[in-house]
Scaffold this motif. Sequence first.
Motif, PDB file in Angstrom:
ATOM      1  N   SER A 132       0.812  -1.287   0.043  1.00 44.08           N
ATOM      2  CA  SER A 132      -0.025  -0.006   0.139  1.00 44.08           C
ATOM      3  C   SER A 132       0.834   1.279  -0.030  1.00 44.08           C
ATOM      4  O   SER A 132       0.412   2.349  -0.592  1.00 44.08           O
ATOM      5  CB  SER A 132      -1.063  -0.037   1.039  1.00 44.08           C
ATOM      6  N   LEU A 161      -5.757   0.572  -4.680  1.00 48.95           N
ATOM      7  CA  LEU A 161      -5.772  -0.561  -3.876  1.00 48.95           C
ATOM      8  C   LEU A 161      -7.030  -1.312  -3.992  1.00 48.95           C
ATOM      9  O   LEU A 161      -6.899  -2.653  -3.954  1.00 48.95           O
ATOM     10  CB  LEU A 161      -5.570  -0.084  -2.470  1.00 48.95           C
ATOM     11  N   ARG A 218     -10.810  -3.067   3.410  1.00 47.51           N
ATOM     12  CA  ARG A 218      -9.037  -3.104   3.152  1.00 47.51           C
ATOM     13  C   ARG A 218      -8.767  -1.434   3.197  1.00 47.51           C
ATOM     14  O   ARG A 218      -7.937  -1.046   3.720  1.00 47.51           O
ATOM     15  CB  ARG A 218      -8.670  -3.633   2.174  1.00 47.51           C
ATOM     16  N   GLU A 222      -6.505   1.397   5.618  1.00 44.13           N
ATOM     17  CA  GLU A 222      -5.373   1.605   5.072  1.00 44.13           C
ATOM     18  C   GLU A 222      -4.741   2.984   5.747  1.00 44.13           C
ATOM     19  O   GLU A 222      -5.434   4.068   5.682  1.00 44.13           O
ATOM     20  CB  GLU A 222      -4.977   1.489   3.673  1.00 44.13           C
ATOM     21  N   SER A 249      -7.854   6.015  10.125  1.00 43.72           N
ATOM     22  CA  SER A 249      -6.503   5.318  10.292  1.00 43.72           C
ATOM     23  C   SER A 249      -5.183   6.330  10.494  1.00 43.72           C
ATOM     24  O   SER A 249      -4.465   5.830  11.434  1.00 43.72           O
ATOM     25  CB  SER A 249      -6.474   4.574   8.889  1.00 43.72           C
TER      26      SER A 249
END
Length: 297
Positions: A132, A161, A218, A222, A249
Amino acid sequence: MTATTQPAIDLREAGGWRRVKNQISLVVMWVAFAAMVIPLGFVLFTVISKGVSAISWQFLTNSTIPPNVLPVTIGGMGAAVVGTLITTGFAALMAIPLGVLGAVFISEYGDRNRLLAPVISFFSDVMTGVPSIVMGLFIFTIWVVHFGYSGLAGAFALGCLMLPIVIRSSYEMLRLVPNELREASYALGATKARVTLTVVLPAAVGGIVSGALLAVARAAGETAPLLFTILTVESTNTNLFSGPNTALSTQIFNNATQPFIGAQDRAWGSALTLIVIAFILMLLARIVTARFTRYTR
């Protein structure tokens, strides 16, 4: 001369050995289930026990993120919640339709174009394994350097991604649709496009939604791509196309690395908020999928 009869050969296994193999398989299955559930249970228990004390209406809605030295009762993570929803939502709007269209092209039209379809499939496999942080650096180089930090840059990174995950999962679901359904539709005179839209996609919609949900989950968690594309601000920025932004995040990363108790409590509260958001999205997706499947039968 009389023909001799050969005794019948019993190819069946002994009943005792079948029961032993069944018990061994059952034990292996339960061990694998425990190996999966126990770590997940510990993670959920830790996040809930440490993060539930920080959760409040003020924590979720206050748009001013306080300095790390202040206690968790001051300010809130409303700006990070808004930034996460905006950035991840726009990334999903870009990646999910493109991913489904790419999967449909590979699965349904790949036999007509034996050059382009393998190329798309190959690059989607390669992108799945790209770290990532590399996506973050890529968007930083081609977008942030020229246009500055923004939620749009973060959405581009998260979309890159999400795209290969949506393509691969949707492709596998489309392959599971029986060919008999396609052939029966062709026999009735339907075109390939109509068969794809009215037969193939509705039959695979459950798996496609699950794959898209996995991609969204996902992307929402990230951190590295967002550090290179949106920075981390302390106030709400609802303008996706201009100015730095923030997300849960990045706030988890920023607060968890601090020695202050209030900052660490905010990190645990943000982690629990992120898990709840993912759970709500999964629940809504399951409801929509169940109703759509029922109406298409």
